[in-house]
Scaffold this motif. Structure first.
Motif, PDB file in Angstrom:
ATOM      1  N   PRO A 111      -4.760  -5.712   5.263  1.00 40.31           N
ATOM      2  CA  PRO A 111      -4.400  -7.126   5.375  1.00 40.31           C
ATOM      3  C   PRO A 111      -3.502  -7.554   4.213  1.00 40.31           C
ATOM      4  O   PRO A 111      -3.732  -7.191   3.063  1.00 40.31           O
ATOM      5  N   ILE A 112      -2.482  -8.321   4.530  1.00 40.25           N
ATOM      6  CA  ILE A 112      -1.563  -8.847   3.534  1.00 40.25           C
ATOM      7  C   ILE A 112      -1.522 -10.355   3.762  1.00 40.25           C
ATOM      8  O   ILE A 112      -0.992 -10.825   4.762  1.00 40.25           O
ATOM      9  N   CYS A 113      -2.101 -11.107   2.835  1.00 46.37           N
ATOM     10  CA  CYS A 113      -2.226 -12.550   2.991  1.00 46.37           C
ATOM     11  C   CYS A 113      -0.939 -13.252   2.550  1.00 46.37           C
ATOM     12  O   CYS A 113      -0.439 -12.990   1.461  1.00 46.37           O
ATOM     13  N   ILE A 114      -0.433 -14.155   3.380  1.00 41.36           N
ATOM     14  CA  ILE A 114       0.804 -14.859   3.032  1.00 41.36           C
ATOM     15  C   ILE A 114       0.551 -16.028   2.085  1.00 41.36           C
ATOM     16  O   ILE A 114       1.466 -16.757   1.748  1.00 41.36           O
ATOM     17  N   TYR A 115      -0.684 -16.208   1.646  1.00 44.74           N
ATOM     18  CA  TYR A 115      -1.023 -17.271   0.701  1.00 44.74           C
ATOM     19  C   TYR A 115      -1.507 -16.715  -0.641  1.00 44.74           C
ATOM     20  O   TYR A 115      -1.887 -17.460  -1.512  1.00 44.74           O
TER      21      TYR A 115
ATOM     22  N   HIS B 106       0.825  -1.209   0.000  1.00 42.40           N
ATOM     23  CA  HIS B 106       0.000   0.000   0.000  1.00 42.40           C
ATOM     24  C   HIS B 106       0.858   1.257   0.000  1.00 42.40           C
ATOM     25  O   HIS B 106       0.771   2.065  -0.913  1.00 42.40           O
ATOM     26  N   GLN B 107       1.701   1.412   1.046  1.00 43.86           N
ATOM     27  CA  GLN B 107       2.542   2.602   1.105  1.00 43.86           C
ATOM     28  C   GLN B 107       3.962   2.315   1.555  1.00 43.86           C
ATOM     29  O   GLN B 107       4.681   3.207   1.977  1.00 43.86           O
ATOM     30  N   GLY B 108       4.373   1.046   1.500  1.00 46.14           N
ATOM     31  CA  GLY B 108       5.763   0.705   1.747  1.00 46.14           C
ATOM     32  C   GLY B 108       6.199   0.596   3.191  1.00 46.14           C
ATOM     33  O   GLY B 108       7.390   0.494   3.461  1.00 46.14           O
ATOM     34  N   ALA B 109       5.268   0.605   4.135  1.00 46.82           N
ATOM     35  CA  ALA B 109       5.644   0.469   5.543  1.00 46.82           C
ATOM     36  C   ALA B 109       6.301  -0.887   5.782  1.00 46.82           C
ATOM     37  O   ALA B 109       5.959  -1.876   5.137  1.00 46.82           O
ATOM     38  N   ASP B 110       7.244  -0.939   6.705  1.00 49.40           N
ATOM     39  CA  ASP B 110       7.929  -2.189   7.042  1.00 49.40           C
ATOM     40  C   ASP B 110       6.984  -3.043   7.897  1.00 49.40           C
ATOM     41  O   ASP B 110       6.600  -2.655   8.995  1.00 49.40           O
ATOM     42  N   ILE B 111       6.621  -4.218   7.373  1.00 47.33           N
ATOM     43  CA  ILE B 111       5.680  -5.087   8.094  1.00 47.33           C
ATOM     44  C   ILE B 111       6.395  -6.212   8.854  1.00 47.33           C
ATOM     45  O   ILE B 111       5.741  -7.077   9.417  1.00 47.33           O
ATOM     46  N   SER B 112       7.716  -6.181   8.905  1.00 48.23           N
ATOM     47  CA  SER B 112       8.454  -7.275   9.535  1.00 48.23           C
ATOM     48  C   SER B 112       8.191  -7.391  11.032  1.00 48.23           C
ATOM     49  O   SER B 112       8.442  -8.434  11.614  1.00 48.23           O
ATOM     50  N   ARG B 113       7.668  -6.359  11.660  1.00 45.53           N
ATOM     51  CA  ARG B 113       7.349  -6.422  13.091  1.00 45.53           C
ATOM     52  C   ARG B 113       5.868  -6.668  13.346  1.00 45.53           C
ATOM     53  O   ARG B 113       5.441  -6.802  14.488  1.00 45.53           O
ATOM     54  N   ASP B 114       5.084  -6.725  12.289  1.00 47.54           N
ATOM     55  CA  ASP B 114       3.645  -6.948  12.443  1.00 47.54           C
ATOM     56  C   ASP B 114       3.356  -8.439  12.572  1.00 47.54           C
ATOM     57  O   ASP B 114       4.039  -9.273  11.993  1.00 47.54           O
ATOM     58  N   THR B 115       2.332  -8.774  13.320  1.00 52.11           N
ATOM     59  CA  THR B 115       2.031 -10.159  13.662  1.00 52.11           C
ATOM     60  C   THR B 115       1.173 -10.842  12.613  1.00 52.11           C
ATOM     61  O   THR B 115       0.209 -10.261  12.116  1.00 52.11           O
ATOM     62  N   LEU B 116       1.525 -12.087  12.309  1.00 55.93           N
ATOM     63  CA  LEU B 116       0.703 -12.923  11.444  1.00 55.93           C
ATOM     64  C   LEU B 116      -0.475 -13.431  12.268  1.00 55.93           C
ATOM     65  O   LEU B 116      -0.299 -14.019  13.323  1.00 55.93           O
ATOM     66  N   LYS B 117      -1.674 -13.197  11.782  1.00 62.30           N
ATOM     67  CA  LYS B 117      -2.887 -13.620  12.486  1.00 62.30           C
ATOM     68  C   LYS B 117      -3.334 -14.995  12.001  1.00 62.30           C
ATOM     69  O   LYS B 117      -2.890 -15.482  10.964  1.00 62.30           O
ATOM     70  N   SER B 118      -4.248 -15.611  12.730  1.00 59.07           N
ATOM     71  CA  SER B 118      -4.703 -16.966  12.410  1.00 59.07           C
ATOM     72  C   SER B 118      -5.459 -17.044  11.086  1.00 59.07           C
ATOM     73  O   SER B 118      -5.637 -18.124  10.542  1.00 59.07           O
ATOM     74  N   ASP B 119      -5.890 -15.905  10.540  1.00 58.95           N
ATOM     75  CA  ASP B 119      -6.580 -15.917   9.242  1.00 58.95           C
ATOM     76  C   ASP B 119      -5.606 -15.904   8.061  1.00 58.95           C
ATOM     77  O   ASP B 119      -6.012 -15.837   6.908  1.00 58.95           O
TER      78      ASP B 119
ATOM     79  N   ASN C 287      -3.302 -13.580   7.503  1.00 60.51           N
ATOM     80  CA  ASN C 287      -2.984 -12.204   7.127  1.00 60.51           C
ATOM     81  C   ASN C 287      -2.064 -11.541   8.138  1.00 60.51           C
ATOM     82  O   ASN C 287      -2.166 -11.778   9.341  1.00 60.51           O
ATOM     83  N   VAL C 288      -1.191 -10.684   7.614  1.00 59.01           N
ATOM     84  CA  VAL C 288      -0.434  -9.742   8.418  1.00 59.01           C
ATOM     85  C   VAL C 288      -1.147  -8.415   8.216  1.00 59.01           C
ATOM     86  O   VAL C 288      -1.465  -8.048   7.083  1.00 59.01           O
ATOM     87  N   TYR C 289      -1.427  -7.719   9.299  1.00 54.18           N
ATOM     88  CA  TYR C 289      -2.109  -6.433   9.176  1.00 54.18           C
ATOM     89  C   TYR C 289      -1.087  -5.320   9.379  1.00 54.18           C
ATOM     90  O   TYR C 289      -0.509  -5.181  10.448  1.00 54.18           O
ATOM     91  N   CYS C 290      -0.863  -4.564   8.327  1.00 52.65           N
ATOM     92  CA  CYS C 290       0.117  -3.481   8.351  1.00 52.65           C
ATOM     93  C   CYS C 290      -0.183  -2.540   9.510  1.00 52.65           C
ATOM     94  O   CYS C 290      -1.309  -2.072   9.666  1.00 52.65           O
ATOM     95  N   SER C 291       0.831  -2.246  10.318  1.00 52.89           N
ATOM     96  CA  SER C 291       0.627  -1.379  11.483  1.00 52.89           C
ATOM     97  C   SER C 291       0.354   0.069  11.085  1.00 52.89           C
ATOM     98  O   SER C 291      -0.213   0.822  11.867  1.00 52.89           O
ATOM     99  N   LEU C 292       0.691   0.455   9.870  1.00 54.62           N
ATOM    100  CA  LEU C 292       0.459   1.831   9.436  1.00 54.62           C
ATOM    101  C   LEU C 292      -1.012   2.085   9.094  1.00 54.62           C
ATOM    102  O   LEU C 292      -1.597   3.056   9.535  1.00 54.62           O
ATOM    103  N   HIS C 293      -1.611   1.212   8.295  1.00 50.44           N
ATOM    104  CA  HIS C 293      -2.997   1.434   7.858  1.00 50.44           C
ATOM    105  C   HIS C 293      -3.924   0.246   8.089  1.00 50.44           C
ATOM    106  O   HIS C 293      -5.050   0.240   7.623  1.00 50.44           O
ATOM    107  N   LYS C 294      -3.413  -0.813   8.735  1.00 50.53           N
ATOM    108  CA  LYS C 294      -4.202  -2.026   9.028  1.00 50.53           C
ATOM    109  C   LYS C 294      -4.629  -2.776   7.767  1.00 50.53           C
ATOM    110  O   LYS C 294      -5.562  -3.544   7.779  1.00 50.53           O
TER     111      LYS C 294
END
Length: 122
Positions: A96-100, A72-85, A87-94
């Motif tokens: 969802p980024i699906c790892i599948y 979306h805007q290039g925020a570093d998501i390496s510290r954001d948590t992978l959820k059980s669905d 998805n990693v939810y970007c801490s900047l704008h929430k």
């Protein structure tokens, strides 16, 4: 995290024509998350990726890698948590980024002799 049912329905969508070594892999503050550097398809330069280690219900590990930059805007998501669905939810704008998802260029990874490799798509 148990992802067996999600993994069965949504394999990694990122496609590669040959195996790609992930370089400079380092641990993070979380046991199930690593970061490394790689030249991904459709790019010309090394970029940071996040590698997630998922434990399936049979005890095996499943690894997935995505760019560490939110699309979306290039925020570093390496510290954001992978959820059980899945998805990693970007801490900047929430966002969802699906790892599948093929739309997020999520890649299947194998660990072989201590190396992490994005695997060739068959």
């Amino acid at each position: 995290m148990n992802q067996e049912s999600l993994n069965a329905f949504f394999p990694a969508g990122g496609r590669v024509d040959e195996n790609i070594n992930i370089m400079d892999v380092q641990s993070t503050s979380r046991d199930d998350v690593l970061v490394g550097m790689v030249v991904l398809p459709f790019t010309d330069s090394r970029q940071k990726v996040v590698i997630y280690q998922l434990t399936l219900s049979n005890g095996e590990s499943d690894y997935r890698a995505i760019s560490a930059s939110c699309p979306h805007q290039g925020a570093d998501i390496s510290r954001d948590t992978l959820k059980s669905d899945g998805n990693v939810y970007c801490s900047l704008h929430k966002r969802p980024i699906c790892i599948y998802s093929k739309f997020n260029q999520a890649y299947a990874v194998v660990k072989h002799d201590g190396q992490y490799i994005i695997t060739k798509t068959v």
